[in-house]
Write a protein that holds these residues in place. Structure first.
Motif, PDB file in Angstrom:
ATOM      1  N   THR A  48      49.175  48.401  38.237  1.00 45.15           N
ATOM      2  CA  THR A  48      47.957  48.247  37.454  1.00 45.15           C
ATOM      3  C   THR A  48      48.176  47.217  36.343  1.00 45.15           C
ATOM      4  O   THR A  48      49.067  47.369  35.523  1.00 45.15           O
ATOM      5  CB  THR A  48      47.536  49.597  36.847  1.00 45.15           C
ATOM      6  OG1 THR A  48      47.274  50.501  37.915  1.00 45.15           O
ATOM      7  CG2 THR A  48      46.285  49.456  35.996  1.00 45.15           C
ATOM      8  N   HIS A  90      46.588  45.739  40.905  1.00 42.11           N
ATOM      9  CA  HIS A  90      45.257  46.324  40.848  1.00 42.11           C
ATOM     10  C   HIS A  90      44.616  45.994  39.500  1.00 42.11           C
ATOM     11  O   HIS A  90      45.307  45.903  38.487  1.00 42.11           O
ATOM     12  CB  HIS A  90      45.337  47.845  41.036  1.00 42.11           C
ATOM     13  CG  HIS A  90      46.218  48.228  42.185  1.00 42.11           C
ATOM     14  ND1 HIS A  90      45.835  48.080  43.494  1.00 42.11           N
ATOM     15  CD2 HIS A  90      47.478  48.717  42.216  1.00 42.11           C
ATOM     16  CE1 HIS A  90      46.809  48.486  44.292  1.00 42.11           C
ATOM     17  NE2 HIS A  90      47.824  48.874  43.534  1.00 42.11           N
ATOM     18  N   TYR A  91      43.301  45.787  39.510  1.00 43.24           N
ATOM     19  CA  TYR A  91      42.497  45.517  38.306  1.00 43.24           C
ATOM     20  C   TYR A  91      42.734  44.125  37.702  1.00 43.24           C
ATOM     21  O   TYR A  91      42.437  43.898  36.542  1.00 43.24           O
ATOM     22  CB  TYR A  91      42.715  46.584  37.229  1.00 43.24           C
ATOM     23  CG  TYR A  91      42.243  47.950  37.635  1.00 43.24           C
ATOM     24  CD1 TYR A  91      40.919  48.329  37.448  1.00 43.24           C
ATOM     25  CD2 TYR A  91      43.108  48.860  38.220  1.00 43.24           C
ATOM     26  CE1 TYR A  91      40.477  49.588  37.822  1.00 43.24           C
ATOM     27  CE2 TYR A  91      42.676  50.113  38.608  1.00 43.24           C
ATOM     28  CZ  TYR A  91      41.363  50.473  38.408  1.00 43.24           C
ATOM     29  OH  TYR A  91      40.933  51.711  38.790  1.00 43.24           O
ATOM     30  N   GLU A 133      45.686  45.777  47.796  1.00 44.63           N
ATOM     31  CA  GLU A 133      45.344  45.572  46.396  1.00 44.63           C
ATOM     32  C   GLU A 133      43.902  46.037  46.172  1.00 44.63           C
ATOM     33  O   GLU A 133      43.031  45.747  46.989  1.00 44.63           O
ATOM     34  CB  GLU A 133      45.487  44.088  46.045  1.00 44.63           C
ATOM     35  CG  GLU A 133      46.897  43.545  46.181  1.00 44.63           C
ATOM     36  CD  GLU A 133      47.329  43.208  47.602  1.00 44.63           C
ATOM     37  OE1 GLU A 133      48.503  42.890  47.772  1.00 44.63           O
ATOM     38  OE2 GLU A 133      46.516  43.263  48.541  1.00 44.63           O
ATOM     39  N   THR A 134      43.664  46.748  45.065  1.00 45.72           N
ATOM     40  CA  THR A 134      42.332  47.312  44.824  1.00 45.72           C
ATOM     41  C   THR A 134      41.834  46.983  43.428  1.00 45.72           C
ATOM     42  O   THR A 134      42.612  46.682  42.525  1.00 45.72           O
ATOM     43  CB  THR A 134      42.346  48.843  44.985  1.00 45.72           C
ATOM     44  OG1 THR A 134      43.258  49.397  44.026  1.00 45.72           O
ATOM     45  CG2 THR A 134      42.748  49.265  46.379  1.00 45.72           C
ATOM     46  N   LYS A 135      40.517  47.048  43.286  1.00 42.94           N
ATOM     47  CA  LYS A 135      39.828  46.907  42.001  1.00 42.94           C
ATOM     48  C   LYS A 135      40.038  45.547  41.332  1.00 42.94           C
ATOM     49  O   LYS A 135      39.826  45.400  40.139  1.00 42.94           O
ATOM     50  CB  LYS A 135      40.233  48.013  41.020  1.00 42.94           C
ATOM     51  CG  LYS A 135      40.087  49.412  41.546  1.00 42.94           C
ATOM     52  CD  LYS A 135      38.657  49.791  41.760  1.00 42.94           C
ATOM     53  CE  LYS A 135      38.601  51.263  42.178  1.00 42.94           C
ATOM     54  NZ  LYS A 135      37.310  51.686  42.599  1.00 42.94           N
ATOM     55  N   ASN A 136      40.464  44.529  42.080  1.00 42.63           N
ATOM     56  CA  ASN A 136      40.599  43.185  41.534  1.00 42.63           C
ATOM     57  C   ASN A 136      39.238  42.503  41.570  1.00 42.63           C
ATOM     58  O   ASN A 136      38.437  42.746  42.467  1.00 42.63           O
ATOM     59  CB  ASN A 136      41.616  42.384  42.348  1.00 42.63           C
ATOM     60  CG  ASN A 136      42.998  42.982  42.251  1.00 42.63           C
ATOM     61  OD1 ASN A 136      43.545  43.105  41.168  1.00 42.63           O
ATOM     62  ND2 ASN A 136      43.548  43.378  43.374  1.00 42.63           N
TER      63      ASN A 136
END
Length: 88
Positions: free
Chosen positions: A12, A37-38, A61-64
């Protein structure tokens, strides 16, 4: 071959960003996102780069947020992954 800006396995990174950068005339990708992430990649310009300019490496990869970037004149890269030969 290394990437110009590479976020690598940092988890994160909600306080990090690549914003309003000019990346040009490189023999590598512009920004690689790998295992983070983010991250915010916003309002950048990439010109005359090699391989995939904005590269999300594993797909986990998430929330980017990747938005508002202008990428043009990408060239093939023969020293990295096979997909970099036909960059998108």
């Amino acid at each position: 071959m290394t990437d110009t800006i590479h976020f690598h396995m940092s988890g994160t990174v909600d306080q990090s960003y690549v914003r309003r950068c000019s990346i040009h005339h490189t023999y590598s990708r512009s920004v690689a996102v790998h295992g983070v992430h983010y991250l915010r990649v916003m309002n950048n310009v990439a010109f005359e780069t090699s391989g995939h300019s904005l590269f999300v490496e594993d797909g986990v990869e998430t929330k980017n947020i990747i938005s508002g970037n202008l990428i043009f004149n990408t060239r093939p890269q023969f020293a990295s992954l096979a997909t970099d030969v036909t960059p998108a």
